[in-house]
Scaffold this motif. Structure first.
Motif, PDB file in Angstrom:
ATOM      1  N   SER A   1       0.817  -1.218   0.000  1.00  0.00           N
ATOM      2  CA  SER A   1       0.000   0.000   0.000  1.00  0.00           C
ATOM      3  C   SER A   1       0.849   1.265   0.000  1.00  0.00           C
ATOM      4  O   SER A   1       0.469   2.277  -0.603  1.00  0.00           O
ATOM      5  CB  SER A   1      -0.930   0.006   1.226  1.00  0.00           C
ATOM      6  OG  SER A   1      -0.170  -0.069   2.423  1.00  0.00           O
ATOM      7  N   ALA A   2       2.009   1.227   0.652  1.00  0.00           N
ATOM      8  CA  ALA A   2       2.834   2.434   0.785  1.00  0.00           C
ATOM      9  C   ALA A   2       3.729   2.680  -0.427  1.00  0.00           C
ATOM     10  O   ALA A   2       4.013   3.831  -0.769  1.00  0.00           O
ATOM     11  CB  ALA A   2       3.704   2.335   2.040  1.00  0.00           C
ATOM     12  N   ALA A   3       4.181   1.589  -1.092  1.00  0.00           N
ATOM     13  CA  ALA A   3       5.135   1.763  -2.190  1.00  0.00           C
ATOM     14  C   ALA A   3       4.781   0.957  -3.430  1.00  0.00           C
ATOM     15  O   ALA A   3       5.525   0.984  -4.411  1.00  0.00           O
ATOM     16  CB  ALA A   3       6.540   1.382  -1.711  1.00  0.00           C
ATOM     17  N   GLY A   4       3.672   0.237  -3.388  1.00  0.00           N
ATOM     18  CA  GLY A   4       3.270  -0.577  -4.531  1.00  0.00           C
ATOM     19  C   GLY A   4       4.232  -1.712  -4.816  1.00  0.00           C
ATOM     20  O   GLY A   4       4.422  -2.114  -5.965  1.00  0.00           O
ATOM     21  N   VAL A   5       4.843  -2.254  -3.748  1.00  0.00           N
ATOM     22  CA  VAL A   5       5.860  -3.295  -3.890  1.00  0.00           C
ATOM     23  C   VAL A   5       5.356  -4.595  -3.267  1.00  0.00           C
ATOM     24  O   VAL A   5       4.798  -4.582  -2.159  1.00  0.00           O
ATOM     25  CB  VAL A   5       7.178  -2.869  -3.202  1.00  0.00           C
ATOM     26  CG1 VAL A   5       8.157  -4.030  -3.123  1.00  0.00           C
ATOM     27  CG2 VAL A   5       7.810  -1.706  -3.954  1.00  0.00           C
ATOM     28  N   GLU A   6       5.547  -5.708  -3.970  1.00  0.00           N
ATOM     29  CA  GLU A   6       5.211  -7.030  -3.429  1.00  0.00           C
ATOM     30  C   GLU A   6       6.511  -7.717  -2.989  1.00  0.00           C
ATOM     31  O   GLU A   6       7.302  -8.159  -3.817  1.00  0.00           O
ATOM     32  CB  GLU A   6       4.510  -7.877  -4.490  1.00  0.00           C
ATOM     33  CG  GLU A   6       3.151  -7.347  -4.925  1.00  0.00           C
ATOM     34  CD  GLU A   6       2.093  -7.436  -3.835  1.00  0.00           C
ATOM     35  OE1 GLU A   6       2.252  -8.284  -2.921  1.00  0.00           O
ATOM     36  OE2 GLU A   6       1.125  -6.659  -3.881  1.00  0.00           O
ATOM     37  N   LEU A   7       6.731  -7.759  -1.693  1.00  0.00           N
ATOM     38  CA  LEU A   7       7.958  -8.370  -1.152  1.00  0.00           C
ATOM     39  C   LEU A   7       7.798  -9.881  -1.045  1.00  0.00           C
ATOM     40  O   LEU A   7       6.745 -10.375  -0.640  1.00  0.00           O
ATOM     41  CB  LEU A   7       8.265  -7.814   0.240  1.00  0.00           C
ATOM     42  CG  LEU A   7       8.989  -6.472   0.339  1.00  0.00           C
ATOM     43  CD1 LEU A   7       9.155  -6.090   1.795  1.00  0.00           C
ATOM     44  CD2 LEU A   7      10.338  -6.534  -0.344  1.00  0.00           C
ATOM     45  N   THR A   8       8.851 -10.629  -1.369  1.00  0.00           N
ATOM     46  CA  THR A   8       8.834 -12.084  -1.212  1.00  0.00           C
ATOM     47  C   THR A   8       9.857 -12.501  -0.161  1.00  0.00           C
ATOM     48  O   THR A   8      10.765 -11.730   0.184  1.00  0.00           O
ATOM     49  CB  THR A   8       9.172 -12.796  -2.542  1.00  0.00           C
ATOM     50  OG1 THR A   8      10.549 -12.506  -2.888  1.00  0.00           O
ATOM     51  CG2 THR A   8       8.257 -12.327  -3.656  1.00  0.00           C
ATOM     52  N   TRP A   9       9.717 -13.742   0.318  1.00  0.00           N
ATOM     53  CA  TRP A   9      10.670 -14.280   1.293  1.00  0.00           C
ATOM     54  C   TRP A   9      12.081 -14.268   0.717  1.00  0.00           C
ATOM     55  O   TRP A   9      13.048 -13.888   1.394  1.00  0.00           O
ATOM     56  CB  TRP A   9      10.272 -15.715   1.658  1.00  0.00           C
ATOM     57  CG  TRP A   9      11.005 -16.282   2.849  1.00  0.00           C
ATOM     58  CD1 TRP A   9      10.574 -16.313   4.146  1.00  0.00           C
ATOM     59  CD2 TRP A   9      12.298 -16.910   2.853  1.00  0.00           C
ATOM     60  NE1 TRP A   9      11.515 -16.913   4.952  1.00  0.00           N
ATOM     61  CE2 TRP A   9      12.584 -17.291   4.187  1.00  0.00           C
ATOM     62  CE3 TRP A   9      13.245 -17.187   1.872  1.00  0.00           C
ATOM     63  CZ2 TRP A   9      13.771 -17.933   4.560  1.00  0.00           C
ATOM     64  CZ3 TRP A   9      14.433 -17.814   2.239  1.00  0.00           C
ATOM     65  CH2 TRP A   9      14.690 -18.187   3.557  1.00  0.00           C
ATOM     66  N   THR A  10      12.214 -14.643  -0.547  1.00  0.00           N
ATOM     67  CA  THR A  10      13.531 -14.726  -1.182  1.00  0.00           C
ATOM     68  C   THR A  10      14.169 -13.354  -1.335  1.00  0.00           C
ATOM     69  O   THR A  10      15.377 -13.192  -1.088  1.00  0.00           O
ATOM     70  CB  THR A  10      13.409 -15.386  -2.574  1.00  0.00           C
ATOM     71  OG1 THR A  10      12.801 -16.668  -2.419  1.00  0.00           O
ATOM     72  CG2 THR A  10      14.769 -15.556  -3.222  1.00  0.00           C
ATOM     73  N   GLU A  11      13.377 -12.342  -1.719  1.00  0.00           N
ATOM     74  CA  GLU A  11      13.919 -10.988  -1.865  1.00  0.00           C
ATOM     75  C   GLU A  11      14.439 -10.463  -0.533  1.00  0.00           C
ATOM     76  O   GLU A  11      15.508  -9.849  -0.464  1.00  0.00           O
ATOM     77  CB  GLU A  11      12.844 -10.059  -2.427  1.00  0.00           C
ATOM     78  CG  GLU A  11      12.567 -10.267  -3.912  1.00  0.00           C
ATOM     79  CD  GLU A  11      11.355  -9.501  -4.396  1.00  0.00           C
ATOM     80  OE1 GLU A  11      11.286  -9.216  -5.608  1.00  0.00           O
ATOM     81  OE2 GLU A  11      10.466  -9.194  -3.559  1.00  0.00           O
ATOM     82  N   TRP A  12      13.674 -10.697   0.526  1.00  0.00           N
ATOM     83  CA  TRP A  12      14.093 -10.245   1.861  1.00  0.00           C
ATOM     84  C   TRP A  12      15.394 -10.955   2.254  1.00  0.00           C
ATOM     85  O   TRP A  12      16.348 -10.306   2.687  1.00  0.00           O
ATOM     86  CB  TRP A  12      12.985 -10.539   2.879  1.00  0.00           C
ATOM     87  CG  TRP A  12      13.233  -9.996   4.255  1.00  0.00           C
ATOM     88  CD1 TRP A  12      14.309 -10.240   5.074  1.00  0.00           C
ATOM     89  CD2 TRP A  12      12.374  -9.111   4.999  1.00  0.00           C
ATOM     90  NE1 TRP A  12      14.177  -9.577   6.263  1.00  0.00           N
ATOM     91  CE2 TRP A  12      12.994  -8.867   6.246  1.00  0.00           C
ATOM     92  CE3 TRP A  12      11.143  -8.526   4.729  1.00  0.00           C
ATOM     93  CZ2 TRP A  12      12.416  -8.061   7.219  1.00  0.00           C
ATOM     94  CZ3 TRP A  12      10.573  -7.708   5.700  1.00  0.00           C
ATOM     95  CH2 TRP A  12      11.199  -7.481   6.930  1.00  0.00           C
ATOM     96  N   ALA A  13      15.415 -12.282   2.132  1.00  0.00           N
ATOM     97  CA  ALA A  13      16.589 -13.058   2.548  1.00  0.00           C
ATOM     98  C   ALA A  13      17.823 -12.679   1.726  1.00  0.00           C
ATOM     99  O   ALA A  13      18.931 -12.543   2.278  1.00  0.00           O
ATOM    100  CB  ALA A  13      16.303 -14.552   2.410  1.00  0.00           C
TER     101      ALA A  13
END
Length: 470
Positions: free
Chosen positions: A204-216
């Motif tokens: 909602s804040a940045a229009g970004v879909e974060l995934t577990w792999t991207e975070w790790a």
């Protein structure tokens, strides 16, 4: 009353009174401003301790209720928090490890395997935290319920207890355990309960879909550097008397021989411990919360008489932590609900935006405010709820890349856990052991947090550039 105590009271009361009497800023209600005054005075009371922390928290809640700043049920809501009872249960689980001798047995097995120096023990704690953290989203359960009893037993095995012998090795190991828990919270989407909330807010804040792999992937290199630095830095700023322990494996083998085979109580506790690990790790599948699992563990110990009710009542550390942490959570939660945090965040964000700095400078300034504001929070999840979306939106508006910003502010939500003895649910458990004074805890926490911040702004941002986050 002692003069030094009177001086402490004077500072605490004067600080609260000055803020209380200042004009209420535009955009805030008088109740929100007065609540902030009491909150600041409470933190000052925690630092100076004219009376014990639990008593300071109780007095603050009493004033909030008497002055009508909070309804009685709101003033006491922190004591019904699941996190608070998870902390309390962690103390009881630790008592079981001490009473049965299982903690001592595990400690000697670790010493026998790798206990040749304080550093090797520190790194074994860090490695174990790293391995288990992706599967255990409750930092309180992981740090307070799993590792704290082992760290406490390791300390005791070397004759290091709270008080005169704390500096032998216990003070060092307690801090390694806590700061390792804080670092691993940053490294995986599933290593801290509030991290998934960032995923929803990022959309909602940045229009970004974060995934577990991207975070790790974003966290792995700088996170490993931070984890590697924890034992080394603490060897410098909190050096143990026992640095090298060449005879420790031999002594551990002798102690294990003297202990003999596991007792029935040890076997029951071992079952309970493994059960907790499995249930905590599979919480996403079973939908069982960390607190009910910990309560189940304590219940089994009581039924099997591994612990008696007298043991529960006499666990002073648990009840003391419940009072001061529960009181602080009530104040911090009420402060967020009052609109103060949202108002302060908007004020800061507006100031940064109007300065017209480049996106990197804006990102760094906003991040530093976001990180060090954690002194005002007793819950990482509460801070994410109050500040994450606003700060991400402002950083993106200043030109910061959306994906990098969304990941960074998720990681930075956990980075300042190290700052205080109430930074997350595991903090009161480690601090409550009594090995480290509050002054030393805050000093060392600030140093560790600042070093980690530098790592993320240098190695972290270089790594993010390499993997294409900006």
């Amino acid at each position: 009353m002692d003069k030094s105590v009177l001086k402490k009271w004077a500072v605490v009361l004067a600080l609260g009174a000055i803020i209380w009497l200042l004009p209420v800023p535009q955009g805030l209600t008088p109740a929100a401003w007065h609540l902030f005054a009491i909150f600041v005075a409470t933190i000052a009371g925690f630092i100076l301790q004219p009376i014990p922390m639990g008593a300071v928290a109780f007095l603050s809640l009493t004033l909030c209720a008497l002055f009508g700043i909070l309804k009685t049920k709101d003033a006491l809501m922190g004591f019904g928090s699941g996190t608070i009872w998870l902390i309390v249960c962690a103390f009881f689980l630790s008592r079981g490890f001490i009473k049965t001798g299982l903690g001592r047995r595990i400690a000697f097995l670790i010493i026998k395997a790798i206990g040749r120096s304080a550093a090797s023990l520190g790194y074994s704690i860090c490695l174990a935290e790293l391995v288990i953290s992706p599967a255990m989203p409750s930092a309180t359960a992981r740090g307070g319920g799993v590792f704290y009893p082992i760290v406490q037993s390791l300390s005791s095995a070397f004759g290091s207890e709270p008080g005169a012998s704390a500096g032998k090795i216990g003070r060092y190991l307690m801090q390694v355990g806590f700061h390792a828990d804080a670092v691993t919270c940053m490294m995986f989407l599933t290593s801290m309960a509030g991290n998934p909330l960032c995923v929803g807010l990022a959309a909602s804040a940045a229009g970004v879909e974060l995934t577990w792999t991207e975070w790790a992937l974003a966290a792995i290199v700088p996170g490993l550097v931070c984890l590697f630095l924890v034992p080394i830095v603490l060897l410098k700023i909190a050096p143990p008397e026992l640095k090298e322990i060449p005879d420790a494996p031999k002594l551990a083998a002798q102690e294990l021989s003297r202990m003999g085979p596991m007792s029935t109580d040890e076997k029951v506790l071992a079952f309970v411990f493994v059960m907790c690990l499995v249930l905590w790790a599979t919480g996403s599948l079973t939908h069982l919360g960390a607190t009910p699992i910990a309560m189940l563990a304590v219940s089994i110990m009581l039924i099997a008489k591994v612990l008696s009710w007298k043991d529960v009542l006499s666990e002073k550390g648990a009840w003391d932590a419940m009072f001061w942490m529960g009181g602080l959570m009530s104040l911090a939660t009420a402060l967020a609900k009052s609109g103060f945090i949202k108002w302060a965040a908007a004020l800061i964000a507006g100031g940064v935006s109007s300065a017209h700095m480049g996106w990197i400078a804006s990102f760094v300034v906003i991040s530093l405010i976001y990180i060090y504001s954690h002194y005002c929070f007793a819950s990482v999840t509460a801070r994410i709820s109050a500040m994450y979306a606003a700060f991400v939106a402002v950083a993106v508006a200043c030109g910061a890349p959306p994906l990098m910003t969304a990941v960074a502010f998720g990681i930075f939500a956990n980075l300042p856990i190290s700052l205080t003895h109430y930074g997350n649910g595991a903090a009161p458990v480690y601090f409550g052991a009594g090995y480290v004074s509050q002054g030393e805890w805050w000093r060392n926490g600030f140093i560790i947090c600042t070093i980690n911040t530098v790592v993320w702004f240098t190695i972290g941002m270089a790594w993010w550039k390499l993997i294409g986050l900006y």
